[in-house]
Design an enzyme around this catalytic site. Structure first.
Site, PDB file in Angstrom:
ATOM      1  N   CYS A   1      27.414  36.937  54.758  1.00 36.28           N
ATOM      2  CA  CYS A   1      27.714  37.455  53.296  1.00 36.28           C
ATOM      3  C   CYS A   1      27.583  38.921  53.503  1.00 36.28           C
ATOM      4  O   CYS A   1      26.701  39.653  53.745  1.00 36.28           O
ATOM      5  CB  CYS A   1      26.751  37.034  52.383  1.00 36.28           C
TER       6      CYS A   1
ATOM      7  N   CYS B   1      28.274  49.530  43.271  1.00 38.46           N
ATOM      8  CA  CYS B   1      29.212  48.819  42.587  1.00 38.46           C
ATOM      9  C   CYS B   1      29.281  49.338  41.182  1.00 38.46           C
ATOM     10  O   CYS B   1      28.460  49.637  40.448  1.00 38.46           O
ATOM     11  CB  CYS B   1      28.881  47.385  42.367  1.00 38.46           C
TER      12      CYS B   1
ATOM     13  N   GLU C   1      23.578  46.149  52.957  1.00 32.90           N
ATOM     14  CA  GLU C   1      22.848  44.904  53.341  1.00 32.90           C
ATOM     15  C   GLU C   1      23.637  43.613  53.698  1.00 32.90           C
ATOM     16  O   GLU C   1      24.775  43.756  52.897  1.00 32.90           O
ATOM     17  CB  GLU C   1      21.754  44.374  52.428  1.00 32.90           C
TER      18      GLU C   1
ATOM     19  N   CYS D   1      21.877  39.120  45.877  1.00 35.42           N
ATOM     20  CA  CYS D   1      22.557  40.479  45.830  1.00 35.42           C
ATOM     21  C   CYS D   1      21.763  41.713  45.459  1.00 35.42           C
ATOM     22  O   CYS D   1      21.080  41.781  44.582  1.00 35.42           O
ATOM     23  CB  CYS D   1      23.421  40.457  44.344  1.00 35.42           C
TER      24      CYS D   1
ATOM     25  N   CYS E   1      28.193  44.363  35.847  1.00 37.12           N
ATOM     26  CA  CYS E   1      27.438  43.204  35.517  1.00 37.12           C
ATOM     27  C   CYS E   1      25.900  43.190  35.145  1.00 37.12           C
ATOM     28  O   CYS E   1      25.159  43.589  35.789  1.00 37.12           O
ATOM     29  CB  CYS E   1      27.774  42.000  36.613  1.00 37.12           C
TER      30      CYS E   1
ATOM     31  N   CYS F   1      22.990  41.701  37.818  1.00 35.25           N
ATOM     32  CA  CYS F   1      23.132  42.057  39.261  1.00 35.25           C
ATOM     33  C   CYS F   1      22.554  43.353  39.583  1.00 35.25           C
ATOM     34  O   CYS F   1      22.910  44.313  38.911  1.00 35.25           O
ATOM     35  CB  CYS F   1      24.747  42.050  39.605  1.00 35.25           C
TER      36      CYS F   1
HETATM   37  N1  SAH Z   1      31.784  41.710  42.938  1.00 29.39           N
HETATM   38  C1  SAH Z   1      32.027  40.326  43.491  1.00 29.39           C
HETATM   39  C2  SAH Z   1      31.326  40.256  44.693  1.00 29.39           C
HETATM   40  C3  SAH Z   1      29.797  40.374  44.604  1.00 29.39           C
HETATM   41  S1  SAH Z   1      28.613  39.349  43.755  1.00 29.39           S
HETATM   42  C4  SAH Z   1      31.957  39.501  42.391  1.00 29.39           C
HETATM   43  O1  SAH Z   1      31.532  39.758  41.171  1.00 29.39           O
HETATM   44  O2  SAH Z   1      32.258  38.397  42.358  1.00 29.39           O
HETATM   45  C5  SAH Z   1      28.588  37.938  44.603  1.00 29.39           C
HETATM   46  C6  SAH Z   1      28.362  36.729  43.301  1.00 29.39           C
HETATM   47  O3  SAH Z   1      26.698  36.782  42.988  1.00 29.39           O
HETATM   48  C7  SAH Z   1      29.081  36.752  42.145  1.00 29.39           C
HETATM   49  O4  SAH Z   1      29.460  35.594  41.622  1.00 29.39           O
HETATM   50  C8  SAH Z   1      28.001  37.302  41.120  1.00 29.39           C
HETATM   51  O5  SAH Z   1      28.405  37.288  39.732  1.00 29.39           O
HETATM   52  C9  SAH Z   1      26.828  36.719  41.752  1.00 29.39           C
HETATM   53  N2  SAH Z   1      25.366  37.285  41.192  1.00 29.39           N
HETATM   54  C10 SAH Z   1      25.176  38.693  41.114  1.00 29.39           C
HETATM   55  N3  SAH Z   1      23.801  38.696  40.639  1.00 29.39           N
HETATM   56  C11 SAH Z   1      23.313  37.687  40.607  1.00 29.39           C
HETATM   57  C12 SAH Z   1      22.038  36.854  40.112  1.00 29.39           C
HETATM   58  N4  SAH Z   1      21.200  37.765  39.813  1.00 29.39           N
HETATM   59  N5  SAH Z   1      22.010  35.898  40.248  1.00 29.39           N
HETATM   60  C13 SAH Z   1      22.990  34.927  40.483  1.00 29.39           C
HETATM   61  N6  SAH Z   1      24.311  35.288  40.683  1.00 29.39           N
HETATM   62  C14 SAH Z   1      24.437  36.595  40.926  1.00 29.39           C
END
Ligand code: SAH
Length: 352
Positions: free
Chosen positions: A107, A114, A94, A339, A118, A121
């Site tokens: 974006c 991935c 996406e 995300c 995290c 996420c």
């Molecule tokens: N892997 C990379 C980029 C992808 S995520 C990274 O970790 O930076 C892009 C951003 O969205 C990152 O800052 C991530 O921590 C954040 N993110 C992911 N899931 C989220 C959520 N549920 N709420 C808020 N931010 C989120």
């Protein structure tokens, strides 16, 4: 079965010119092909200023951006558009366009899934499926740019690598993509308008600093110390907050570009005043920026977004301590803009 033909959208302009010359064509034919590609043409058949024979030769050897638009969702107020794309191997990715006053921002995703894990996420739930090819990243840009240009002549001006995937975990493809999207004969998107977001893969951050690619580096910190960070980000066991900040400083020294720290606020986990104070002390004296965003609540996850008052206090504490901080606008909530959310809801609907 995987198509044996090469994706022409993953080639640099000089590579395309060379390939056409190898096919016995003149260099300007390469330029014509490049023109069509970036105009969003998805079939060689439509490259009408090339001879039929040349089109056929191209068709036999190459495909154009193996990404097919499955679905698009537009937020009620129209400022966010989410595209769901099907890859040749039937994986789904996406990307999202956000309309800001200063220009349209895309974006995009760099991997299917991935492996960073995290805990807040959605993209990481099924782990890493595979890296995206250069052409698959380019295809997201060309597709979104072509679609946006139907109603807005400005097209895509900014790119953020914040969709699914960890860009620095797909390093060489991402580097080639950045050079390609910036190329003056291509889309010519300035490095200054590109942001790469990473969860903090320190050795790769340092390598990126040496590439002579002055983009903005965004670092997903989300916690001011290792103990807290390890609770939400497994990668925290590999690299410490101190090492990550050091790598951010190195990036700034090498590129002259300010880095941004991302900080998603989770209710009563990382949103305490003492967390803000610790963060401020760790980045004191480093000319950087902190982006605060309340966590997006995702199904099956135990976290709650912080209350408005806790968000305000957190931001204010940082400000008072001299940190440059902004609260990121939350766009596209009604179309599951965060995300991995749209992909998951799409896949869930297929399961039912
Ligand atoms: N892997 C990379 C980029 C992808 S995520 C990274 O970790 O930076 C892009 C951003 O969205 C990152 O800052 C991530 O921590 C954040 N993110 C992911 N899931 C989220 C959520 N549920 N709420 C808020 N931010 C989120």
């Amino acid at each position: 079965m995987k198509d044996a033909r090469e994706d022409i959208l993953g080639l640099m302009p000089h590579e395309i010119v060379k390939r056409l010359q190898e096919m016995g064509e003149q260099a300007f034919r390469g330029k014509q092909v490049i023109n069509w590609l970036y105009k969003g043409v998805i079939s060689f058949e439509d490259m009408t200023n090339l001879s039929k024979a040349t089109r056929k030769k191209l068709e036999d050897k190459y495909i154009i951006g193996s990404v097919k638009l499955l679905e698009k969702r537009i937020s009620k107020n129209g400022d966010t558009i989410k595209y769901l794309c099907l890859l040749a191997d039937h994986n789904i990715i996406e990307c999202v366009v956000m309309k800001y006053n200063y220009g349209n921002t895309l974006c995009l995703s760099t991997q299917v899934g991935c492996r960073m894990g995290c805990s807040f996420c959605a993209s990481t739930k099924q782990g890493l499926v595979r890296d995206l090819e250069v052409g698959e990243m380019m295809a997201q840009v060309v597709m979104a740019n072509t679609h946006i240009k139907q109603t807005d002549e400005r097209g895509i001006r900014n790119i953020v690598l914040m969709g699914s995937g960890e860009p620095l975990d797909n390093y060489s493809n991402v580097i080639k993509f950045l050079r390609l999207v910036n190329h003056p004969e291509g889309l010519n998107i300035s490095y200054r308008n590109i942001t790469l977001s990473t969860c903090g893969l320190v050795p790769k951050m340092k390598r990126l600093a040496q590439e002579n690619i002055p983009i903005t580096l965004s670092i997903s910190l989300h916690a001011p110390n290792d103990e807290l960070r390890k609770k939400i980000m497994p990668v925290a066991s590999a690299y410490s907050v101190d090492e990550i900040i050091e790598a951010g400083k190195y990036f700034f020294e090498k590129t002259g570009r300010r880095v941004t720290f991302e900080y998603s606020l989770i209710d009563r986990l990382n949103d305490n005043v003492y967390d803000a104070k610790e963060l401020a002390s760790k980045i004191k004296g480093f000319p950087c920026h902190v982006n605060v965003i309340p966590i997006n609540e995702i199904e099956d996850m135990p976290y709650k977004r912080s209350s408005e008052s806790r968000i305000k206090v957190f931001v204010q504490t940082l400000k008072t301590l001299g940190v440059q901080v902004t609260r990121r606008r939350e766009l596209g909530q009604d179309i599951e803009g965060a995300c991995g959310q749209l992909k998951r809801s799409y896949l869930d609907s297929l399961d039912k």
